[in-house]
Design a protein around this motif. Structure first.
Motif, PDB file in Angstrom:
ATOM      1  N   ALA A  87       0.860  -1.187   0.000  1.00 38.83           N
ATOM      2  CA  ALA A  87       0.000   0.000   0.000  1.00 38.83           C
ATOM      3  C   ALA A  87       0.894   1.235   0.000  1.00 38.83           C
ATOM      4  O   ALA A  87       1.820   1.337   0.801  1.00 38.83           O
ATOM      5  N   ARG A 135      -8.199   1.496   2.999  1.00 41.19           N
ATOM      6  CA  ARG A 135      -8.959   0.261   3.207  1.00 41.19           C
ATOM      7  C   ARG A 135      -9.056  -0.498   1.879  1.00 41.19           C
ATOM      8  O   ARG A 135      -9.292   0.098   0.831  1.00 41.19           O
ATOM      9  N   ILE A 136      -8.887  -1.804   1.947  1.00 44.12           N
ATOM     10  CA  ILE A 136      -9.040  -2.648   0.760  1.00 44.12           C
ATOM     11  C   ILE A 136     -10.530  -2.932   0.602  1.00 44.12           C
ATOM     12  O   ILE A 136     -11.127  -3.621   1.429  1.00 44.12           O
ATOM     13  N   MET A 192     -10.984  -7.479  -3.325  1.00 43.04           N
ATOM     14  CA  MET A 192      -9.824  -8.240  -3.824  1.00 43.04           C
ATOM     15  C   MET A 192     -10.240  -8.942  -5.114  1.00 43.04           C
ATOM     16  O   MET A 192     -11.242  -9.656  -5.145  1.00 43.04           O
ATOM     17  N   PHE A 245      -6.446  -5.348  -6.561  1.00 40.31           N
ATOM     18  CA  PHE A 245      -7.405  -4.962  -5.527  1.00 40.31           C
ATOM     19  C   PHE A 245      -7.880  -3.536  -5.736  1.00 40.31           C
ATOM     20  O   PHE A 245      -7.238  -2.744  -6.411  1.00 40.31           O
ATOM     21  N   GLU A 246      -9.057  -3.262  -5.166  1.00 38.80           N
ATOM     22  CA  GLU A 246      -9.653  -1.925  -5.207  1.00 38.80           C
ATOM     23  C   GLU A 246      -9.396  -1.288  -3.851  1.00 38.80           C
ATOM     24  O   GLU A 246      -9.623  -1.908  -2.806  1.00 38.80           O
ATOM     25  N   PHE A 247      -8.904  -0.048  -3.863  1.00 39.47           N
ATOM     26  CA  PHE A 247      -8.377   0.576  -2.655  1.00 39.47           C
ATOM     27  C   PHE A 247      -9.014   1.946  -2.423  1.00 39.47           C
ATOM     28  O   PHE A 247      -9.088   2.764  -3.333  1.00 39.47           O
ATOM     29  N   THR A 284     -12.586   5.151  -5.159  1.00 38.46           N
ATOM     30  CA  THR A 284     -11.571   4.109  -4.995  1.00 38.46           C
ATOM     31  C   THR A 284     -10.624   4.102  -6.193  1.00 38.46           C
ATOM     32  O   THR A 284     -10.935   4.659  -7.249  1.00 38.46           O
ATOM     33  N   SER A 308      -3.125  -9.779   2.925  1.00 39.64           N
ATOM     34  CA  SER A 308      -4.204  -8.975   3.499  1.00 39.64           C
ATOM     35  C   SER A 308      -5.538  -9.504   2.983  1.00 39.64           C
ATOM     36  O   SER A 308      -5.570 -10.341   2.087  1.00 39.64           O
ATOM     37  N   GLU A 346      -9.905  -8.623   2.109  1.00 36.32           N
ATOM     38  CA  GLU A 346     -10.901  -7.633   1.734  1.00 36.32           C
ATOM     39  C   GLU A 346     -11.483  -6.992   2.993  1.00 36.32           C
ATOM     40  O   GLU A 346     -11.793  -7.686   3.963  1.00 36.32           O
ATOM     41  N   ILE A 386       0.644  -6.223   0.651  1.00 34.26           N
ATOM     42  CA  ILE A 386      -0.658  -6.789   0.299  1.00 34.26           C
ATOM     43  C   ILE A 386      -0.467  -8.140  -0.409  1.00 34.26           C
ATOM     44  O   ILE A 386      -1.129  -9.111  -0.090  1.00 34.26           O
TER      45      ILE A 386
END
Length: 191
Positions: A44, A49-50, A53, A69-71, A138, A154, A156, A166
């Motif tokens: 990261a 926050r994730i 995934m 992943f979407e962050f 995001t 990590s 979701e 991650i």
């Protein structure tokens, strides 16, 4: 000249003359290793926050540019807003003071673009931000290379700090074989 029966009893073998290479066979043990340059840690680049995934499990193969992943990150959101304002595509929170220019400052725009790149946004994501003129909640973080997910570090919904790992990713197209060869056999070994 002796009979076949006598040859069998005496343990004699007969082989036709031929040209042949002689070699020693060495039995040993070894380990297949991943070359260090082929490993990459996906970390990261900001706190956040994730949200989602895209990679389900360790061992999954991913291609370069494929979403990992979407962050969600307030720091990245703020940097995107600053970039749009500097580029002249967004509205500043405060009105422009009299005598100040409303035009975008190229130096400020470049500095804000560099900030987005440091947060891990790609050229395409920055271009899309500029074209849309709106900030997304995001950011999609993509694979920097083709490879296999060695570790998923990590989950979701997890909150992560800047620098938190991650994924551990590796390109397994070339691997190293670390073999333990007895010292007396080293002279027989060739690549």
């Amino acid at each position: 000249s002796i009979s076949n029966d006598a040859m069998i009893r005496s343990g004699i073998g007969v082989v036709a003359v031929e040209s042949r290479n002689f070699s020693n066979e060495i039995s040993t043990v070894g380990v297949i290793e991943i070359p260090e340059p082929a490993e990459k840690t996906i970390a990261a680049r900001a706190r956040g926050r994730i949200e989602h995934m895209f990679v389900a499990a360790t061992g999954e193969y991913v291609h370069k540019g494929e979403p990992l992943f979407e962050f969600y990150s307030p720091d990245i959101l703020s940097a995107e807003k600053d970039y749009l304002i500097a580029a002249g595509n967004g509205k500043p929170d405060q009105t422009t003071m009299p005598g100040m220019s409303n035009h975008s400052d190229a130096g400020l725009t470049n500095a804000n673009k560099k900030r987005l790149e440091l947060y891990g946004l790609t050229e395409d994501q920055i271009r899309q931000l500029e074209q849309n003129g709106t900030v997304a909640n995001t950011v999609i973080i993509s694979a920097p290379m083709d490879g296999v997910i060695l570790e998923k570090l990590s989950q979701e919904g997890a909150y992560v700090d800047e620098g938190a790992s991650i994924f551990q990713l590796a390109d397994l197209s070339t691997v190293w074989a670390e073999i333990n060869v007895p010292e007396q056999a080293i002279r027989f070994i060739r690549t």
